[in-house]
Design an enzyme around this catalytic site. Sequence first.
Site, mmCIF file in Angstrom:
data_model
loop_
_atom_site.group_PDB
_atom_site.id
_atom_site.type_symbol
_atom_site.label_atom_id
_atom_site.label_comp_id
_atom_site.label_asym_id
_atom_site.label_seq_id
_atom_site.Cartn_x
_atom_site.Cartn_y
_atom_site.Cartn_z
ATOM 1 N N ASP A 107 13.989 15.915 -0.302
ATOM 2 C CA ASP A 107 12.833 15.225 -0.876
ATOM 3 C C ASP A 107 13.012 15.001 -2.369
ATOM 4 O O ASP A 107 12.493 14.022 -2.921
ATOM 5 C CB ASP A 107 11.544 16.001 -0.600
ATOM 6 C CG ASP A 107 10.337 15.086 -0.528
ATOM 7 O OD1 ASP A 107 10.456 14.021 0.107
ATOM 8 O OD2 ASP A 107 9.293 15.411 -1.102
ATOM 9 N N GLU A 167 2.082 8.016 0.336
ATOM 10 C CA GLU A 167 1.309 9.081 -0.298
ATOM 11 C C GLU A 167 0.330 9.720 0.697
ATOM 12 O O GLU A 167 0.161 10.951 0.718
ATOM 13 C CB GLU A 167 0.526 8.518 -1.498
ATOM 14 C CG GLU A 167 1.400 7.931 -2.606
ATOM 15 C CD GLU A 167 2.099 8.989 -3.452
ATOM 16 O OE1 GLU A 167 2.714 9.912 -2.873
ATOM 17 O OE2 GLU A 167 2.063 8.853 -4.687
ATOM 18 N N GLU A 201 8.888 8.332 7.922
ATOM 19 C CA GLU A 201 8.320 9.653 7.643
ATOM 20 C C GLU A 201 8.629 10.628 8.790
ATOM 21 O O GLU A 201 9.002 11.783 8.553
ATOM 22 C CB GLU A 201 6.800 9.550 7.426
ATOM 23 C CG GLU A 201 6.397 8.858 6.142
ATOM 24 C CD GLU A 201 6.659 9.704 4.898
ATOM 25 O OE1 GLU A 201 6.895 10.928 5.021
ATOM 26 O OE2 GLU A 201 6.621 9.138 3.793
#
Length: 230
Positions: A56, A149, A219
Site C-alpha cells: 500500500d 477513498e 480493490e
Amino acid sequence: MEGKKTREEVEKSGMIGTWMRKHRLIYSGATKHPFILSIRDGTVDLEAFKTWLGQDYIFVRAFAPFVASVLIKAWKESDDSSDMEVILSGMASLNDEIAWFKSEAAKWGVQLSEVVPQKANQDYCRFLESLMSPDVEYTVAITAFWAIEAVYQGSFALCLEDGSKTPAELTETCRRWGNDGFGQYCNSLQKIANRRLGKTPDDVLTKAEVTLLRVLEHEVEFWNMSHGSA
C-alpha cells in the site's frame, strides 16, 4: 407523501446511491473482504498485514499524482470552486500518510526500499495512471477518487465497530481510515460526484459506472494479494 419521500431519498443518495444498490455484492466484497474481516475478528496473519503495508505504501505513492490530476481536472472543468478545496484537503493528507507508512514500516521491520510491487498492485497503479489522461472527464475521475477513498473508509470503520476484536497493534491503522473525520471527507467527495453525475451526458455516465466497477475489482484484488488468496 409516500411518493414524495421516495423521490427525496433518491435525490439524497444520488447516482452513487443507485449504483451502490445495483452493485452491492462487489461493493460488499471490497469493504468486507476476508482480509478486513480477519482484522476485525482478531485472526489476521500479521505477515499478511505486513504485505499489505509494503504494497500500500507503493500504491499511495502512485495515488498522489492521480489526486493531483483530479485537482487539475477540477480547476479546468468544475462548476463549483469548493471542489478544489475538498480535493486539496485530500492531497494535503497524503504527505502525512506517506510519513505514517514509513514510520509504521519501521515499527514492523518492513524494508520499504526492498518491497517489489506485486501484479495486483502494478495493475491498479497502471489503472490509476490511465485515469490521469486529459481525455478522462472530471466526472469519471472524481467518481473513481470517491470510490477508492470510500472503500478504505468502509473497510477500516468495520474494524472499529462495537464487538470487534481488532488487535491493539492494528487499531491505529484502522482509525487512520475508519475515523469519522475521514468519513465526512468521503461524504464530501460523494456529494461532488453525485452533483457531477446528476448533470452528465449518458456516455460519460456509462464511463463513470464502468470506472467505479473497475475500482472495486482492483480493490478486491489488492485485498486478495495482501491476504495471500487467489
